[in-house]
Scaffold this motif. Sequence first.
Motif, mmCIF file in Angstrom:
data_model
loop_
_atom_site.group_PDB
_atom_site.id
_atom_site.type_symbol
_atom_site.label_atom_id
_atom_site.label_comp_id
_atom_site.label_asym_id
_atom_site.label_seq_id
_atom_site.Cartn_x
_atom_site.Cartn_y
_atom_site.Cartn_z
ATOM 1 N N ASP A 27 0.982 -1.267 -0.478
ATOM 2 C CA ASP A 27 0.228 -0.061 -0.024
ATOM 3 C C ASP A 27 1.142 1.618 -0.239
ATOM 4 O OD1 ASP A 27 -2.102 -1.448 0.340
ATOM 5 O OD2 ASP A 27 -2.550 -0.857 2.143
ATOM 6 N N ILE A 28 1.833 1.341 1.084
ATOM 7 C CA ILE A 28 2.759 2.194 0.792
ATOM 8 C C ILE A 28 3.713 2.818 -0.296
ATOM 9 C CG2 ILE A 28 4.403 3.459 1.608
ATOM 10 C CD1 ILE A 28 3.749 1.918 4.698
ATOM 11 N N THR A 29 4.032 1.495 -1.125
ATOM 12 C CA THR A 29 4.196 1.810 -2.681
ATOM 13 C C THR A 29 3.803 1.789 -3.323
ATOM 14 O OG1 THR A 29 5.898 -0.992 -1.220
ATOM 15 C CG2 THR A 29 6.069 -0.005 -4.085
ATOM 16 N N GLU A 30 2.716 2.386 -3.370
ATOM 17 C CA GLU A 30 1.216 2.340 -4.576
ATOM 18 C C GLU A 30 0.874 3.677 -3.807
ATOM 19 O OE1 GLU A 30 -1.518 -0.667 -3.987
ATOM 20 O OE2 GLU A 30 0.412 -2.490 -5.222
ATOM 21 N N LEU A 31 0.885 3.932 -3.140
ATOM 22 C CA LEU A 31 0.278 4.974 -2.838
ATOM 23 C C LEU A 31 0.406 6.205 -3.929
ATOM 24 C CD1 LEU A 31 -1.553 6.997 -1.104
ATOM 25 C CD2 LEU A 31 -0.208 7.613 0.503
ATOM 26 N N PRO A 32 2.035 7.304 -4.102
ATOM 27 C CA PRO A 32 2.338 7.531 -5.134
ATOM 28 C C PRO A 32 1.458 8.118 -6.197
ATOM 29 C CG PRO A 32 4.583 7.373 -4.080
ATOM 30 C CD PRO A 32 2.897 6.017 -3.495
ATOM 31 N N SER A 33 1.631 6.593 -6.924
ATOM 32 C CA SER A 33 1.061 6.342 -8.216
ATOM 33 C C SER A 33 -0.622 6.439 -8.302
ATOM 34 C CB SER A 33 1.315 5.217 -8.820
ATOM 35 O OG SER A 33 0.830 4.035 -8.684
ATOM 36 N N LEU A 34 -1.265 6.239 -6.799
ATOM 37 C CA LEU A 34 -2.371 6.172 -6.643
ATOM 38 C C LEU A 34 -3.232 7.733 -6.766
ATOM 39 C CD1 LEU A 34 -3.339 2.929 -5.117
ATOM 40 C CD2 LEU A 34 -3.548 3.118 -7.045
ATOM 41 N N MET A 35 -1.938 8.426 -6.001
ATOM 42 C CA MET A 35 -2.756 9.402 -5.198
ATOM 43 C C MET A 35 -2.867 10.936 -6.990
ATOM 44 S SD MET A 35 -3.133 11.929 -2.823
ATOM 45 C CE MET A 35 -2.503 11.392 -1.471
ATOM 46 N N ARG A 36 -1.211 10.153 -8.082
ATOM 47 C CA ARG A 36 -1.665 11.435 -8.957
ATOM 48 C C ARG A 36 -2.490 10.680 -10.080
ATOM 49 N NH1 ARG A 36 2.738 14.010 -10.857
ATOM 50 N NH2 ARG A 36 4.070 13.237 -8.871
ATOM 51 N N GLN A 37 -3.036 9.668 -9.428
ATOM 52 C CA GLN A 37 -4.135 8.871 -10.700
ATOM 53 C C GLN A 37 -5.530 9.489 -9.770
ATOM 54 O OE1 GLN A 37 -4.855 5.476 -11.104
ATOM 55 N NE2 GLN A 37 -2.294 4.499 -11.472
ATOM 56 N N ALA A 38 -5.207 9.501 -8.562
ATOM 57 C CA ALA A 38 -6.689 10.596 -8.480
ATOM 58 C C ALA A 38 -6.705 11.837 -8.319
ATOM 59 C CB ALA A 38 -6.637 10.357 -6.845
ATOM 60 N N VAL A 39 -5.840 12.043 -8.287
ATOM 61 C CA VAL A 39 -6.531 13.895 -8.663
ATOM 62 C C VAL A 39 -5.985 14.318 -10.589
ATOM 63 C CG1 VAL A 39 -5.158 14.602 -6.299
ATOM 64 C CG2 VAL A 39 -3.155 14.379 -8.001
ATOM 65 N N GLN A 40 -5.244 13.433 -11.130
ATOM 66 C CA GLN A 40 -5.191 13.860 -12.732
ATOM 67 C C GLN A 40 -6.881 14.634 -12.914
ATOM 68 O OE1 GLN A 40 -4.492 10.020 -14.925
ATOM 69 N NE2 GLN A 40 -3.747 11.020 -16.052
ATOM 70 N N GLY A 55 -13.824 19.919 5.915
ATOM 71 C CA GLY A 55 -12.893 19.195 6.102
ATOM 72 C C GLY A 55 -11.843 19.453 5.233
ATOM 73 N N TRP A 56 -10.600 19.033 4.308
ATOM 74 C CA TRP A 56 -9.501 20.893 4.197
ATOM 75 C C TRP A 56 -9.882 20.163 2.261
ATOM 76 C CZ3 TRP A 56 -4.901 16.904 6.526
ATOM 77 C CH2 TRP A 56 -5.259 17.246 7.814
ATOM 78 N N THR A 57 -9.779 20.880 1.315
ATOM 79 C CA THR A 57 -9.351 21.103 0.045
ATOM 80 C C THR A 57 -8.269 19.737 -0.130
ATOM 81 O OG1 THR A 57 -7.808 22.626 -0.027
ATOM 82 C CG2 THR A 57 -9.395 23.259 0.267
ATOM 83 N N ILE A 58 -9.408 19.597 -1.248
ATOM 84 C CA ILE A 58 -8.200 18.428 -2.122
ATOM 85 C C ILE A 58 -6.449 18.600 -1.666
ATOM 86 C CG2 ILE A 58 -7.372 16.647 -4.312
ATOM 87 C CD1 ILE A 58 -10.247 16.190 -2.743
ATOM 88 N N ARG A 59 -6.110 20.506 -2.176
ATOM 89 C CA ARG A 59 -5.111 20.406 -2.131
ATOM 90 C C ARG A 59 -4.356 20.069 -0.909
ATOM 91 N NH1 ARG A 59 -2.192 23.971 -5.304
ATOM 92 N NH2 ARG A 59 -4.245 24.717 -6.527
ATOM 93 N N GLN A 60 -5.309 20.753 -0.315
ATOM 94 C CA GLN A 60 -4.732 20.252 1.711
ATOM 95 C C GLN A 60 -4.778 19.473 2.280
ATOM 96 O OE1 GLN A 60 -7.892 23.078 3.540
ATOM 97 N NE2 GLN A 60 -6.705 24.450 4.192
ATOM 98 N N VAL A 61 -4.957 18.299 1.064
ATOM 99 C CA VAL A 61 -5.245 17.277 1.700
ATOM 100 C C VAL A 61 -3.635 16.475 0.691
ATOM 101 C CG1 VAL A 61 -6.328 14.714 0.893
ATOM 102 C CG2 VAL A 61 -7.912 16.044 1.922
ATOM 103 N N VAL A 62 -3.508 16.577 -0.189
ATOM 104 C CA VAL A 62 -2.221 15.972 -0.767
ATOM 105 C C VAL A 62 -0.800 16.476 -0.077
ATOM 106 C CG1 VAL A 62 -0.977 16.313 -3.010
ATOM 107 C CG2 VAL A 62 -3.408 16.222 -3.320
ATOM 108 N N HIS A 63 -0.805 17.600 -0.513
ATOM 109 C CA HIS A 63 0.353 18.574 1.099
ATOM 110 C C HIS A 63 0.195 17.385 2.647
ATOM 111 C CE1 HIS A 63 1.396 21.156 -2.451
ATOM 112 N NE2 HIS A 63 0.078 21.941 -2.097
ATOM 113 N N HIS A 64 -1.339 17.471 2.860
ATOM 114 C CA HIS A 64 -0.933 16.871 4.512
ATOM 115 C C HIS A 64 -0.797 15.894 4.421
ATOM 116 C CE1 HIS A 64 -2.131 14.535 7.654
ATOM 117 N NE2 HIS A 64 -2.582 13.636 6.892
#
Length: 175
Positions: A27-40, A55-64
Amino acid sequence: MDLKYPIGTFEHIGDISLEQREAWIRDITELPSLMRQAVQGLTEEQLRIPYREGGWTIRQVVHHVADSHMNSYIRFKLALTEDNPTIRPYHEDRWAELPDTELEPIETSLQLLDSLHRRWVRLLAVMTDEQFARTFYHPGSQETMRLDMTVGSYSWHGRHHLAHITMLKERLNGF
């Protein structure tokens, strides 16, 4: 569905098997690519939308996620090099309000997650059972945390915030 905890809260009872630990590391290995896909495809306007009311904005979530996982990586290094170190908690809500979170493009944190997770996974891949049993003390929760359980917690953390993004994206697309 609970918008605050779309995948529930992190829970694990009992011993952690090698198979469970390996799944969490995947899960930790895959998160960066999944995060990138999610915000694409999200626009700047959409990045300013909170994933839920209050809640936080999507921008805040990514930076968090980048901020949080950096802190976790440092905690791993401390626990591997010191005996049950007391880690420094931080006010994640205040960090999310700092100007870099609002002004910096999410690409910076996406690149950070790519590099950070590459280093973190490299470390996790060679740790021994004895190293996974090492601990740190968290004064905020007043808990002594084992590194193997922390892997699980951050596996959950990434999937938790990924679900915030994907659920909002589905709502925006009318699914």
